[in-house]
Design an enzyme around this catalytic site. Structure first.
Site, PDB file in Angstrom:
ATOM      1  N   GLU A 289       0.834  -1.215   0.000  1.00 22.73           N
ATOM      2  CA  GLU A 289       0.000   0.000   0.000  1.00 22.73           C
ATOM      3  C   GLU A 289       0.865   1.261   0.000  1.00 22.73           C
ATOM      4  O   GLU A 289       0.555   2.233  -0.692  1.00 22.73           O
ATOM      5  CB  GLU A 289      -0.940   0.017   1.224  1.00 22.73           C
ATOM      6  CG  GLU A 289      -1.999  -1.068   1.223  1.00 22.73           C
ATOM      7  CD  GLU A 289      -3.102  -0.854   0.171  1.00 22.73           C
ATOM      8  OE1 GLU A 289      -3.128   0.198  -0.483  1.00 22.73           O
ATOM      9  OE2 GLU A 289      -3.920  -1.780   0.010  1.00 22.73           O
ATOM     10  N   ASP A 422      -4.616  -9.863  -8.420  1.00 21.45           N
ATOM     11  CA  ASP A 422      -4.891  -8.889  -9.478  1.00 21.45           C
ATOM     12  C   ASP A 422      -3.713  -8.110 -10.083  1.00 21.45           C
ATOM     13  O   ASP A 422      -3.333  -8.301 -11.242  1.00 21.45           O
ATOM     14  CB  ASP A 422      -5.984  -7.908  -9.011  1.00 21.45           C
ATOM     15  CG  ASP A 422      -5.745  -7.298  -7.623  1.00 21.45           C
ATOM     16  OD1 ASP A 422      -4.681  -7.524  -7.044  1.00 21.45           O
ATOM     17  OD2 ASP A 422      -6.636  -6.578  -7.119  1.00 21.45           O
ATOM     18  N   GLU A 556     -12.251   0.168 -10.096  1.00 17.64           N
ATOM     19  CA  GLU A 556     -11.900  -0.793 -11.162  1.00 17.64           C
ATOM     20  C   GLU A 556     -12.857  -0.799 -12.346  1.00 17.64           C
ATOM     21  O   GLU A 556     -12.430  -1.009 -13.488  1.00 17.64           O
ATOM     22  CB  GLU A 556     -11.776  -2.209 -10.578  1.00 17.64           C
ATOM     23  CG  GLU A 556     -10.588  -2.416  -9.637  1.00 17.64           C
ATOM     24  CD  GLU A 556     -10.794  -1.819  -8.244  1.00 17.64           C
ATOM     25  OE1 GLU A 556     -11.957  -1.497  -7.902  1.00 17.64           O
ATOM     26  OE2 GLU A 556      -9.803  -1.663  -7.506  1.00 17.64           O
TER      27      GLU A 556
END
Ligand code: DMJ
Length: 662
Positions: A289, A422, A556
């Site tokens: 992150e 992903d 997304e």
């Protein structure tokens, strides 16, 4: 003291050659100086005359000595008397004084031979001096004229540029720029686009900018300097993902502010970063992150503006993340204490494994860190990860989500193109594109992985919706996450850049995924998609579990619309995107900003009270791009990291800055 007091020292015989000679020659002069009057009217005795003569000659010697040997500045006065051109004098006053010219002229008459030599030397020096004075004077006039012709802003710009240059040089000379090499920064391509010509699109784009302003102003008002905003409680929100690093929203929003030309807000953000962004914290952070939001956000701001502060901070943070790689395999830990450098993995991760989507989503930023710092260590670390992955057997060609950093072996055989997997696939494709298609290993890995995904994970529902299922040790779970929806854009982007036989098939695949994700929005009461939706038990593209019905302002789906719009210009993508804007305005907008929702199938909103920083970094940026012309951030020049931060394509032969900033 009477002169007579000195006399005994000079007692000399009366008369004598020297005395009479000087006396005879100097009588008039003495008379001219009025000495006789001082001495009284009576006649001088010979001794007195001699003493007076001596005193006088000493005085003359002193005068000449003073003219020749005093420092230059004291010659100024004498020089002034020998120049008639006052303009030349004043110009030369700023230099050295007038030098030998005047003195040479005044020194004539000391004795014929020496006098002529001195005069010749002095004349030559005077000529030199005059030429120099004239040259200086003309230059000064030229400079003054140029300065007067410049606009004040230009002058200001010159000064700023000089200051910046000096600062950069100082940093480099001190060797205190973290070893950063000098970079010749050029203005970036397409960082600011034209206003769209279509008036309706222009209005829509302006609306999205207004949404950004609402989100930013409220963050600034209620949570300035903290990580995120709680828009209903109207206070700051902390997430353990960033330890006690602060300012996630500021760093994440930087490039969106820049491309939307929100200049005051960008300036405030930059000032905060200069003063307060601090990575010297004793706290555990998520390496992934912090990398995608902070390192990515700072790199992007640097590439857009060339402001050294962003480059320095990005490299400083990159260095702080390096201890995460201290594992037997070189696969980094998920969590790292920035002070102690001690790392570990999420306690819930299978057998102490690191997560594919986390360690596989460092590549783009770390390659750029090496590029901007001149330090290969960052790139070495991420290529090390790739080597481990290439050395392992992949079940059915698929990459499991878990990899143990100690043994260097896979953990549980779960595979996902959504959460936990992903952005690893995204970064394979983008590593190839960012290298100007020279990283053929990344290309090979990407297309092999997509091939395995097509074969084993992609399915079509009875209602004709294409979806990407999850794979659990050979068994399929017919569920697709909101996170998985990014893959539509990825397939289309890969297709647009790949060989012709893949192109049509993968663009269609991207379009099919985009439609499925649109349906996941359209089949809710709020027209915003759930966290996960299923294709079993008689449902299609609908969340069946309460724990999967929330929407947290994720990007997304609009991300995929953005790629599909850019690559096909099919108007349905703008139509779908605008439906999402309307739904955001209706259900997520509150007085204090934008909030996520707990259940998108209800008619009445239940808020989660968090304005995620990725809403400003990604969701609003992709929406803005959807309603901008293609000249804003052209895809052939810019790569979006997984947080939508901008990284330029690194052109072949190291000419990336030249190429990207033409
Ligand atoms: C973002 O931080 C990034 O897009 C990441 O890759 C996945 N999750 C969020 C947004 O949903």
């Amino acid at each position: 003291m009477p002169m007579g007091g000195l006399l005994p020292m000079f007692n000399s015989p009366p008369g004598g050659g020297l005395g009479s000679g000087l006396g005879g020659g100097g009588g008039g002069t003495i008379g001219g100086l009025g000495i006789r009057k001082v001495a009284g009217p009576g006649a001088f005795r010979l001794t007195e005359k001699f003493v007076l003569l001596l005193v006088f000659s000493a005085f003359i010697t002193l005068c000449f000595g003073a003219i020749f040997f005093l420092p230059d500045s004291s010659k100024l006065l004498s020089g002034v008397f020998f120049h008639s051109n006052s303009a030349l004098q004043s110009a030369s006053d700023h230099k050295q004084g007038l030098g030998l010219g005047g003195i040479g002229a005044g020194s004539k008459g000391e004795g014929e031979g020496e006098g002529e030599r001195a005069a010749a030397v002095a004349a030559a020096a005077a000529a030199d001096n005059l030429a120099k004075i004239r040259e200086d004077h003309e230059r000064a006039l030229r400079e003054a004229k140029e300065t007067l012709q410049k606009l004040p802003e230009e002058i200001q710009k010159d000064i700023l540029q000089e200051k910046e240059q000096v600062l950069q040089n100082e940093l480099l000379n001190k060797g205190n720029a973290g070893g950063l090499p000098h970079l010749d920064f050029r203005p970036p391509i397409g960082a600011i686009g034209r206003e769209p010509t279509d008036p309706e699109i222009r209005l829509k784009r302006a609306k999205i900018k207004e949404m950004m302003k609402h989100a930013w102003d409220n963050y600034k008002h209620y949570a300035w300097g903290l990580n995120e905003l709680k828009p209903l409680s109207k206070k700051g929100h902390s997430s353990s993902l960033f330890g006690n690093i602060q300012g996630a929203t500021i760093v994440d929003a930087l490039d969106t502010l820049y491309i939307m030309e929100m200049k005051d807000e960008f300036r405030e953000a930059k000032e905060w970063i200069e003063k307060y962004l601090d990575f010297n914290v004793n706290a555990e952070i998520s390496v992934f992150e912090v990398n995608i939001r902070f390192v990515g956000g700072l790199l992007s701001a640097y590439y857009l503006t060339g402001e050294e502060i962003f480059r320095r901070k990005a490299v400083e943070l990159g260095e702080k993340l390096l201890p995460a790689f201290h594992t037997p395999s070189g696969i980094p830990w998920a969590l790292l204490n920035l002070k102690s450098g001690i790392g570990r993995n999420w306690p819930w991760a299978s057998g102490g494994s690191s997560i594919l989507a986390e360690f596989g989503t460092l590549h783009l930023e770390f390659v750029h860190l090496s590029h901007l710092s001149g330090n290969p260590v960052f790139a070495e670390k991420v290529f090390g990860i790739r080597n481990v992955l290439n050395s392992l057997d992949k079940p059915q060609g698929l990459y499991p989500n878990y990899l143990n950093p100690s043994s260097g072996q896979w953990g549980q055989h779960h595979v996902s193109v959504g959460g936990l997997g992903d952005s690893f696939y995204e970064y394979l494709l983008k590593a190839w594109l960012m290298s100007d298609k020279t990283d053929l290993e990344a290309k090979k890995m990407y297309f092999a992985a997509v091939q395995a995904i097509e074969t084993h994970l992609i399915r079509k529902s009875s209602g004709g919706l294409t979806y990407i299922a999850e794979w659990k040790g050979g068994l399929l779970e017919h569920k697709m996450g909101h996170l998985t929806c990014f893959a539509g854009g990825m397939f289309a982007l890969g297709a647009a850049c790949a060989s012709p036989e893949l192109t049509q098939r993968h663009i269609e695949l991207g379009a099919e995924i985009a439609r499925t994700c649109y349906e996941s929005y359209n089949r809710t009461a709020m027209k915003l998609g759930p966290e996960a939706f299923r294709f079993d038990g008689g449902v299609e593209a609908i969340a069946t579990r309460q724990s999967e019905k929330y929407y947290i302002l994720r990007p997304e789906v609009v991300e995929t619309y953005m790629y599909m719009w850019r690559l096909t210009h099919d108007p349905k993508y703008r139509k779908w995107a605008w439906e999402a804007v309307e739904a955001l305005e209706k259900h997520c907008r509150v007085d204090g900003g934008y909030s996520g929702l707990r259940d998108v199938y209800l008619k009445q909103e239940t808020y989660d009270d968090v304005q995620q920083s990725f809403f400003l970094a990604e969701t609003l940026k992709y929406l803005y791009l959807l309603f901008s012309d293609d000249d804003l951030l052209p895809l052939e020049h810019w790569i979006f990291n997984t947080e939508a931060h901008l990284l330029p394509v690194l052109r072949k032969g190291g000419q990336e800055l030249e190429e990207n900033h033409k």
